[in-house]
Design an enzyme around this catalytic site. Structure first.
Site, PDB file in Angstrom:
ATOM      1  N   LYS A 131     -34.572  19.878  21.407  1.00 36.76           N
ATOM      2  CA  LYS A 131     -35.564  20.373  22.365  1.00 36.76           C
ATOM      3  C   LYS A 131     -36.357  19.244  23.023  1.00 36.76           C
ATOM      4  O   LYS A 131     -36.796  19.371  24.165  1.00 36.76           O
ATOM      5  CB  LYS A 131     -36.484  21.391  21.692  1.00 36.76           C
ATOM      6  CG  LYS A 131     -35.714  22.672  21.354  1.00 36.76           C
ATOM      7  CD  LYS A 131     -36.472  23.610  20.460  1.00 36.76           C
ATOM      8  CE  LYS A 131     -37.561  24.344  21.193  1.00 36.76           C
ATOM      9  NZ  LYS A 131     -38.086  25.469  20.381  1.00 36.76           N
ATOM     10  N   LYS A 145     -48.941  20.586  24.326  1.00 36.69           N
ATOM     11  CA  LYS A 145     -50.238  21.221  24.489  1.00 36.69           C
ATOM     12  C   LYS A 145     -50.037  22.722  24.283  1.00 36.69           C
ATOM     13  O   LYS A 145     -49.036  23.283  24.732  1.00 36.69           O
ATOM     14  CB  LYS A 145     -50.713  20.935  25.921  1.00 36.69           C
ATOM     15  CG  LYS A 145     -52.056  21.421  26.223  1.00 36.69           C
ATOM     16  CD  LYS A 145     -53.033  20.262  26.373  1.00 36.69           C
ATOM     17  CE  LYS A 145     -54.428  20.811  26.514  1.00 36.69           C
ATOM     18  NZ  LYS A 145     -55.274  20.603  25.386  1.00 36.69           N
ATOM     19  N   TYR A 146     -50.948  23.368  23.544  1.00 40.16           N
ATOM     20  CA  TYR A 146     -50.818  24.809  23.310  1.00 40.16           C
ATOM     21  C   TYR A 146     -51.467  25.556  24.467  1.00 40.16           C
ATOM     22  O   TYR A 146     -52.659  25.399  24.725  1.00 40.16           O
ATOM     23  CB  TYR A 146     -51.477  25.173  21.979  1.00 40.16           C
ATOM     24  CG  TYR A 146     -51.330  26.636  21.642  1.00 40.16           C
ATOM     25  CD1 TYR A 146     -50.086  27.165  21.329  1.00 40.16           C
ATOM     26  CD2 TYR A 146     -52.431  27.488  21.649  1.00 40.16           C
ATOM     27  CE1 TYR A 146     -49.938  28.507  21.030  1.00 40.16           C
ATOM     28  CE2 TYR A 146     -52.288  28.835  21.347  1.00 40.16           C
ATOM     29  CZ  TYR A 146     -51.031  29.327  21.044  1.00 40.16           C
ATOM     30  OH  TYR A 146     -50.883  30.666  20.749  1.00 40.16           O
ATOM     31  N   GLY A 184     -38.434  30.839  16.400  1.00 38.84           N
ATOM     32  CA  GLY A 184     -39.859  30.713  16.069  1.00 38.84           C
ATOM     33  C   GLY A 184     -40.129  29.951  14.779  1.00 38.84           C
ATOM     34  O   GLY A 184     -41.276  29.859  14.339  1.00 38.84           O
ATOM     35  N   ARG A 231     -36.351  46.211  20.674  1.00 36.51           N
ATOM     36  CA  ARG A 231     -35.534  45.834  19.512  1.00 36.51           C
ATOM     37  C   ARG A 231     -35.925  46.738  18.353  1.00 36.51           C
ATOM     38  O   ARG A 231     -37.063  46.670  17.865  1.00 36.51           O
ATOM     39  CB  ARG A 231     -35.776  44.377  19.132  1.00 36.51           C
ATOM     40  CG  ARG A 231     -35.371  43.405  20.217  1.00 36.51           C
ATOM     41  CD  ARG A 231     -35.381  41.983  19.682  1.00 36.51           C
ATOM     42  NE  ARG A 231     -35.181  41.024  20.746  1.00 36.51           N
ATOM     43  CZ  ARG A 231     -34.920  39.741  20.565  1.00 36.51           C
ATOM     44  NH1 ARG A 231     -34.848  39.261  19.323  1.00 36.51           N
ATOM     45  NH2 ARG A 231     -34.752  38.919  21.586  1.00 36.51           N
ATOM     46  N   ARG A 238     -26.318  29.828  25.190  1.00 39.80           N
ATOM     47  CA  ARG A 238     -25.496  30.931  24.650  1.00 39.80           C
ATOM     48  C   ARG A 238     -25.944  32.232  25.297  1.00 39.80           C
ATOM     49  O   ARG A 238     -26.907  32.248  26.045  1.00 39.80           O
ATOM     50  CB  ARG A 238     -25.713  31.023  23.140  1.00 39.80           C
ATOM     51  CG  ARG A 238     -27.206  31.143  22.853  1.00 39.80           C
ATOM     52  CD  ARG A 238     -27.559  31.509  21.472  1.00 39.80           C
ATOM     53  NE  ARG A 238     -28.953  31.279  21.179  1.00 39.80           N
ATOM     54  CZ  ARG A 238     -29.946  32.092  21.447  1.00 39.80           C
ATOM     55  NH1 ARG A 238     -29.723  33.234  22.065  1.00 39.80           N
ATOM     56  NH2 ARG A 238     -31.192  31.791  21.138  1.00 39.80           N
TER      57      ARG A 238
HETATM   58  P1  ADP Z   1     -37.960  29.020  19.510  1.00 38.15           P
HETATM   59  O1  ADP Z   1     -36.835  28.182  20.032  1.00 38.15           O
HETATM   60  O2  ADP Z   1     -38.243  28.817  18.059  1.00 38.15           O
HETATM   61  O3  ADP Z   1     -37.833  30.458  19.918  1.00 38.15           O
HETATM   62  P2  ADP Z   1     -39.690  28.388  21.798  1.00 38.15           P
HETATM   63  O4  ADP Z   1     -39.940  26.985  22.189  1.00 38.15           O
HETATM   64  O5  ADP Z   1     -38.695  29.163  22.607  1.00 38.15           O
HETATM   65  O6  ADP Z   1     -39.264  28.437  20.239  1.00 38.15           O
HETATM   66  O7  ADP Z   1     -41.071  29.192  21.771  1.00 38.15           O
HETATM   67  C1  ADP Z   1     -41.161  30.502  21.251  1.00 38.15           C
HETATM   68  C2  ADP Z   1     -42.489  31.114  21.612  1.00 38.15           C
HETATM   69  O8  ADP Z   1     -43.569  30.330  21.059  1.00 38.15           O
HETATM   70  C3  ADP Z   1     -42.801  31.189  23.099  1.00 38.15           C
HETATM   71  O9  ADP Z   1     -42.217  32.312  23.712  1.00 38.15           O
HETATM   72  C4  ADP Z   1     -44.321  31.268  23.078  1.00 38.15           C
HETATM   73  O10 ADP Z   1     -44.766  32.558  22.703  1.00 38.15           O
HETATM   74  C5  ADP Z   1     -44.681  30.312  21.946  1.00 38.15           C
HETATM   75  N1  ADP Z   1     -44.889  28.941  22.475  1.00 38.15           N
HETATM   76  C6  ADP Z   1     -44.001  27.942  22.496  1.00 38.15           C
HETATM   77  N2  ADP Z   1     -44.522  26.814  23.036  1.00 38.15           N
HETATM   78  C7  ADP Z   1     -45.798  27.113  23.367  1.00 38.15           C
HETATM   79  C8  ADP Z   1     -46.882  26.385  23.976  1.00 38.15           C
HETATM   80  N3  ADP Z   1     -46.751  25.103  24.320  1.00 38.15           N
HETATM   81  N4  ADP Z   1     -48.049  27.038  24.173  1.00 38.15           N
HETATM   82  C9  ADP Z   1     -48.210  28.336  23.821  1.00 38.15           C
HETATM   83  N5  ADP Z   1     -47.237  29.069  23.237  1.00 38.15           N
HETATM   84  C10 ADP Z   1     -46.040  28.481  23.006  1.00 38.15           C
END
Ligand code: ADP
Length: 459
Positions: A116, A201-202, A165, A338, A292
């Site tokens: 990633k 950053k969140y 997640g 789901r 995928r």
């Molecule tokens: P995974 O590959 O484990 O599914 P993702 O990178 O696709 O992880 O992120 C999954 C979820 O986590 C996102 O849909 C969002 O809800 C949350 N998320 C991920 N990155 C951020 C971020 N920088 N800020 C806020 N929420 C985030």
């Protein structure tokens, strides 16, 4: 030419692939674990080979056994579905070297986008906006803390190899950061065999909006519009829809173009998904690319009328895409719930077991993708999702009303499910008004009446 496909997966996605192959006149080989002998995909495939005991790492994750089955049954191609080996570059490479077509992108693309941190770098170089964060993995918690202080809290710690997640932690300040970093590392090592972490950053209350991409071997890359997957619990999607109630035409165009740029930057071939987070002002940022088919691909199929599994097979056969960008129209609104074997009243703990009475909904505008039936035993060894219920119609309101009607018709006895929870969300005014962000479920649960999931309300 592809005459026979091995389906290296189980459950509803394996059945979905069997169905697409049937319509294309392609033979199918199901591989299955001892726990899945009674599953519908095994019964409906033309041939089936047992590849080991129930545990995933003894069966569906055993590339050697799957490739032996491919050899014995003389297949031309392998469809990996989602999960299991679908994003395993080594497996794709092994298929390539055995002269078996892997229905997905090239192994190099899988490794490039599966990391990633590397994926962020690749798309950023192509001009796609990314969330401010670290360049590559961060060696240790001291370096990471310094970096987090520089970009400012809150930050999200993520696994380079992450998915589903897992290996993800939010840190609100420097005091808790080191602890969160260590626990993310432990979880990532356990889940992915790779403890490398990066930080971003969140973002506060974003929407999760992703674009479906199709790319052929002749240089055509198109997008099939977006899916809004903001309704999530613990970063796992629960409800998805297409189109998003948040996007207007201009933002859709800009995001679609960015998704195509990301696909071109990774020399993408086949179906893929470019995921973004979008803030309340409509600013969007790439988070990752899934190389995928996605669980939620069905909402795009119902919104656009395009069969994604068939497109995947056509692309893998070397054919051109069957449509141009301007021919893609999201003519319908589609929503997916789901359905999981879990108990919302007990913190959504999994509820495997034998299904007794079973009646699936149907009727106009309803699609049920499921491998279960009355008398089927839901195994504790796998994911708890037992059905994807999709409703669609001319407008979002029609699709929502239809979804509520379909959920109300569903009868699944013998195990607990999240159906009552889903019904409550579909009726919730905030969700209906299209206001859901990724913090919606938590907020909804905090204000839901305490007895919402009581057994008596479900009979
Ligand atoms: P995974 O590959 O484990 O599914 P993702 O990178 O696709 O992880 O992120 C999954 C979820 O986590 C996102 O849909 C969002 O809800 C949350 N998320 C991920 N990155 C951020 C971020 N920088 N800020 C806020 N929420 C985030």
């Amino acid at each position: 030419m592809i005459r026979k496909i091995l389906i290296a997966n189980r459950g509803e996605i394996a059945l979905r692939i069997v169905r697409a192959c049937r319509e294309l006149g392609i033979r199918t080989l199901a591989v299955y674990s001892e726990a899945d002998e009674q599953s519908l995909h095994v019964q409906l495939a033309d041939e089936a080979i047992c590849i080991g005991p129930a545990a995933g790492n003894e069966s569906y994750l055993r590339a050697d056994r799957i490739l032996s089955a491919a050899e014995v049954a003389d297949v031309d191609a392998i469809h990996p579905g989602y999960g299991f080996l679908s994003e395993n570059a080594e497996f794709a490479e092994q298929c390539e070297s055995c002269n078996i077509t892997f229905i997905g992108p090239k192994s190099e693309t899988i490794s490039q986008m599966g990391d990633k941190a590397k994926a962020r770098e690749t798309v950023a170089n192509a001009g796609v906006p990314i969330i401010p964060g670290s360049e590559g993995a961060l060696e240790n918690d001291i370096i990471a803390t310094k970096f987090a202080q520089k970009i400012g809290f809150p930050v999200i710690i993520k696994a380079v190899a992450g998915g589903g997640g897992r290996g993800m932690r939010i840190a609100h300040n420097a005091v808790t950061f080191a602890k969160e970093f260590q626990s993310a590392r432990l979880e990532a090592t356990k889940a992915f065999g790779n403890g490398s972490l990066y930080i971003e950053k969140y973002l506060a209350n974003p929407r999760h909006i992703e674009f479906q991409i199709l790319a052929d071997r002749h240089g055509s890359v198109i997008h099939l519009g977006e899916r809004d997957c903001s309704v999530q619990r613990r970063h796992q999607k629960v409800i998805e829809e297409s189109p998003s109630p948040f996007l207007d035409k201009s933002l859709r165009n800009r995001m679609g173009k960015a998704a195509i740029k990301a696909a071109i930057a990774s020399e993408y071939i086949n179906a893929g998904t470019v995921e973004f987070l979008v803030d309340e002002k409509g600013k969007f940022y790439f988070i990752e690319m899934n190389t995928r088919i996605q669980v939620e691909h069905g909402v795009t199929e119902e919104a656009t009328g395009i069969d994604l599994i068939k497109e995947q097979i056509q692309i893998a056969s070397g054919n051109r895409l069957s449509m141009a960008q301007k021919e893609v129209v999201m003519a319908k609104h589609a929503i997916e719930c789901r359905i999981c074997a879990e108990n919302p009243a007990m913190g959504f703990i999994p509820s495997p077991g034998r299904i007794g009475l079973y009646y699936a909904p149907g009727g106009h505008g309803v699609r049920v993708d499921s491998h279960v039936y009355g008398g089927y035993t839901v195994s504790p060894h796998y994911d708890s999702m037992i059905c994807k219920l999709i409703s669609y119609g001319r407008t979002r309101k029609i699709a929502l009303d239809r979804m509520y009607r379909a959920l109300s018709e569903y009868i699944i006895r013998g195990i607990d499910t999240n159906i009552e929870f889903l019904k409550a969300v579909i009726l919730d005014p905030a969700f209906r008004q299209g206001e859901a962000t990724t913090s919606y479920v938590e907020e909804f649960l905090s204000r839901a009446p305490k007895d919402l999931f009581d057994k008596k309300n479900q009979e």
